[in-house]
Design a protein around this motif. Structure first.
Motif, PDB file in Angstrom:
ATOM      1  N   SER A   1       0.804  -1.217   0.000  1.00  0.00           N
ATOM      2  CA  SER A   1       0.000   0.000   0.000  1.00  0.00           C
ATOM      3  C   SER A   1       0.843   1.275   0.000  1.00  0.00           C
ATOM      4  CB  SER A   1      -0.923   0.005   1.212  1.00  0.00           C
ATOM      5  OG  SER A   1      -0.163   0.119   2.390  1.00  0.00           O
ATOM      6  N   GLU A   2       0.189   2.359  -0.330  1.00  0.00           N
ATOM      7  CA  GLU A   2       0.773   3.710  -0.292  1.00  0.00           C
ATOM      8  C   GLU A   2      -0.023   4.544   0.696  1.00  0.00           C
ATOM      9  OE1 GLU A   2       3.378   5.179  -1.921  1.00  0.00           O
ATOM     10  OE2 GLU A   2       3.976   3.212  -2.626  1.00  0.00           O
ATOM     11  N   ARG A   3      -0.225   4.047   1.888  1.00  0.00           N
ATOM     12  CA  ARG A   3      -1.093   4.717   2.842  1.00  0.00           C
ATOM     13  C   ARG A   3      -0.330   5.121   4.094  1.00  0.00           C
ATOM     14  NH1 ARG A   3      -4.584  -0.094   2.722  1.00  0.00           N
ATOM     15  NH2 ARG A   3      -4.019  -0.001   4.882  1.00  0.00           N
ATOM     16  N   GLN A   4      -1.105   5.592   5.074  1.00  0.00           N
ATOM     17  CA  GLN A   4      -0.544   6.073   6.333  1.00  0.00           C
ATOM     18  C   GLN A   4      -0.262   4.949   7.308  1.00  0.00           C
ATOM     19  OE1 GLN A   4      -3.881   8.527   7.183  1.00  0.00           O
ATOM     20  NE2 GLN A   4      -2.891  10.378   6.452  1.00  0.00           N
ATOM     21  N   ASP A   5      -0.526   3.721   6.919  1.00  0.00           N
ATOM     22  CA  ASP A   5      -0.257   2.605   7.815  1.00  0.00           C
ATOM     23  C   ASP A   5       0.451   1.503   7.046  1.00  0.00           C
ATOM     24  OD1 ASP A   5      -2.706   0.329   7.324  1.00  0.00           O
ATOM     25  OD2 ASP A   5      -3.100   2.357   6.638  1.00  0.00           O
ATOM     26  N   ALA A   6       1.157   0.661   7.781  1.00  0.00           N
ATOM     27  CA  ALA A   6       1.836  -0.486   7.192  1.00  0.00           C
ATOM     28  C   ALA A   6       1.724  -1.640   8.175  1.00  0.00           C
ATOM     29  CB  ALA A   6       3.296  -0.162   6.916  1.00  0.00           C
TER      30      ALA A   6
ATOM     31  N   VAL B   1      -7.776  -1.860   7.513  1.00  0.00           N
ATOM     32  CA  VAL B   1      -8.896  -1.134   8.097  1.00  0.00           C
ATOM     33  C   VAL B   1      -9.075   0.208   7.411  1.00  0.00           C
ATOM     34  CG1 VAL B   1      -9.732   0.007  10.174  1.00  0.00           C
ATOM     35  CG2 VAL B   1      -8.706  -2.240  10.321  1.00  0.00           C
ATOM     36  N   LEU B   2      -7.991   0.951   7.239  1.00  0.00           N
ATOM     37  CA  LEU B   2      -8.076   2.270   6.627  1.00  0.00           C
ATOM     38  C   LEU B   2      -8.034   2.109   5.115  1.00  0.00           C
ATOM     39  CD1 LEU B   2      -5.636   4.317   8.883  1.00  0.00           C
ATOM     40  CD2 LEU B   2      -8.103   4.169   9.034  1.00  0.00           C
ATOM     41  N   THR B   3      -9.206   2.045   4.480  1.00  0.00           N
ATOM     42  CA  THR B   3      -9.236   1.875   3.039  1.00  0.00           C
ATOM     43  C   THR B   3      -8.727   3.124   2.334  1.00  0.00           C
ATOM     44  OG1 THR B   3     -11.541   2.553   3.003  1.00  0.00           O
ATOM     45  CG2 THR B   3     -11.091   0.199   3.090  1.00  0.00           C
TER      46      THR B   3
ATOM     47  N   LEU C   1      -8.054   3.285  15.512  1.00  0.00           N
ATOM     48  CA  LEU C   1      -8.837   2.472  14.582  1.00  0.00           C
ATOM     49  C   LEU C   1      -8.147   1.148  14.281  1.00  0.00           C
ATOM     50  CD1 LEU C   1      -9.989   5.185  12.020  1.00  0.00           C
ATOM     51  CD2 LEU C   1     -11.449   3.894  13.592  1.00  0.00           C
ATOM     52  N   LEU C   2      -6.867   1.213  13.958  1.00  0.00           N
ATOM     53  CA  LEU C   2      -6.138  -0.010  13.617  1.00  0.00           C
ATOM     54  C   LEU C   2      -5.936  -0.907  14.825  1.00  0.00           C
ATOM     55  CD1 LEU C   2      -3.586   1.504  11.126  1.00  0.00           C
ATOM     56  CD2 LEU C   2      -5.405  -0.117  10.602  1.00  0.00           C
ATOM     57  N   ASP C   3      -5.631  -0.313  15.969  1.00  0.00           N
ATOM     58  CA  ASP C   3      -5.448  -1.097  17.185  1.00  0.00           C
ATOM     59  C   ASP C   3      -6.741  -1.829  17.549  1.00  0.00           C
ATOM     60  OD1 ASP C   3      -3.803  -1.813  19.579  1.00  0.00           O
ATOM     61  OD2 ASP C   3      -5.381  -0.680  20.610  1.00  0.00           O
ATOM     62  N   SER C   4      -7.873  -1.157  17.427  1.00  0.00           N
ATOM     63  CA  SER C   4      -9.168  -1.796  17.708  1.00  0.00           C
ATOM     64  C   SER C   4      -9.411  -2.963  16.774  1.00  0.00           C
ATOM     65  CB  SER C   4     -10.311  -0.792  17.567  1.00  0.00           C
ATOM     66  OG  SER C   4     -10.208   0.197  18.554  1.00  0.00           O
ATOM     67  N   ASP C   5      -9.053  -2.797  15.499  1.00  0.00           N
ATOM     68  CA  ASP C   5      -9.221  -3.876  14.536  1.00  0.00           C
ATOM     69  C   ASP C   5      -8.348  -5.083  14.896  1.00  0.00           C
ATOM     70  OD1 ASP C   5     -10.207  -4.906  11.864  1.00  0.00           O
ATOM     71  OD2 ASP C   5      -8.040  -4.957  11.551  1.00  0.00           O
TER      72      ASP C   5
ATOM     73  N   ALA D   1       2.187  -9.767  14.241  1.00  0.00           N
ATOM     74  CA  ALA D   1       1.803  -8.690  13.333  1.00  0.00           C
ATOM     75  C   ALA D   1       2.490  -7.434  13.843  1.00  0.00           C
ATOM     76  CB  ALA D   1       0.289  -8.520  13.320  1.00  0.00           C
ATOM     77  N   LEU D   2       3.170  -6.732  12.966  1.00  0.00           N
ATOM     78  CA  LEU D   2       3.886  -5.512  13.311  1.00  0.00           C
ATOM     79  C   LEU D   2       3.232  -4.368  12.551  1.00  0.00           C
ATOM     80  CD1 LEU D   2       7.323  -7.206  12.852  1.00  0.00           C
ATOM     81  CD2 LEU D   2       6.221  -6.722  15.029  1.00  0.00           C
ATOM     82  N   LEU D   3       2.827  -3.354  13.277  1.00  0.00           N
ATOM     83  CA  LEU D   3       2.020  -2.277  12.722  1.00  0.00           C
ATOM     84  C   LEU D   3       2.716  -0.941  12.928  1.00  0.00           C
ATOM     85  CD1 LEU D   3      -0.803  -1.141  11.734  1.00  0.00           C
ATOM     86  CD2 LEU D   3      -1.440  -1.122  14.156  1.00  0.00           C
ATOM     87  N   ALA D   4       2.663  -0.099  11.900  1.00  0.00           N
ATOM     88  CA  ALA D   4       3.091   1.289  12.017  1.00  0.00           C
ATOM     89  C   ALA D   4       1.986   2.143  11.416  1.00  0.00           C
ATOM     90  CB  ALA D   4       4.402   1.527  11.283  1.00  0.00           C
TER      91      ALA D   4
END
Length: 146
Positions: free
Chosen positions: A8-13, A63-65, A78-82, A118-121
């Motif tokens: 993706s090219e988004r605000q999360d990875a 989560v963040l489309t 939002l992502l943590d809740s998911d 799972a590693l999230l940024a």
């Protein structure tokens, strides 16, 4: 060892990895474009039989489309809740960073053999794209998003 990739090219990875040794790994977060605060966190996958040999597990749908444009706290919540709704457990507390364009920051995470993670940024509205690389103790790339 196969790699699991987030394209993706988004605000999360998000990358998912099944460790093949008990060791301290290094998670490197880079911003090719944009700037701003970034939160990272590691989650342990719910108890299950991990795939053999570090084989990646299919990544969940994001989560963040579309980037929300909100603050990093809102995007992270939002992502943590998911992740928690999927049954993941926080492995270590969230870590905060501030990245400039073309900047990078490293985070240490201890992973255990035969367990999956799972590693999230996630960043705020100023983050235009994000890259993450997971490195083993010798500095060899074992997983990445691109």
């Amino acid at each position: 060892m196969a790699l699991q990739t987030d394209q993706s090219e988004r605000q999360d990875a998000l990358v998912r990895y099944c460790a093949t040794e008990n060791a301290q790994y290094r998670l490197q977060v880079r911003l090719p474009t944009g700037a701003g605060p970034v939160f990272t966190v590691a989650y342990a996958q719910p108890a299950a039989t991990p795939p053999p040999g570090g084989t990646p597990v299919a990544a969940p749908e994001p989560v963040l489309t579309e980037p929300s444009g909100g603050g990093v706290e809102e995007n992270f919540a939002l992502l943590d809740s998911d992740m928690r709704a999927r049954g993941y457990e926080t492995l270590q507390p969230m870590q905060r960073g501030q990245l400039v364009p073309s900047g990078a920051q490293d985070y240490q995470v201890t992973l255990e053999d035969d367990k999956c993670y799972a590693l999230l940024a996630v960043g705020d509205g100023g983050v235009r794209s994000m890259r993450m690389t997971l490195l083993d103790p010798s500095g060899r790339e074992v997983d990445h998003d691109d």
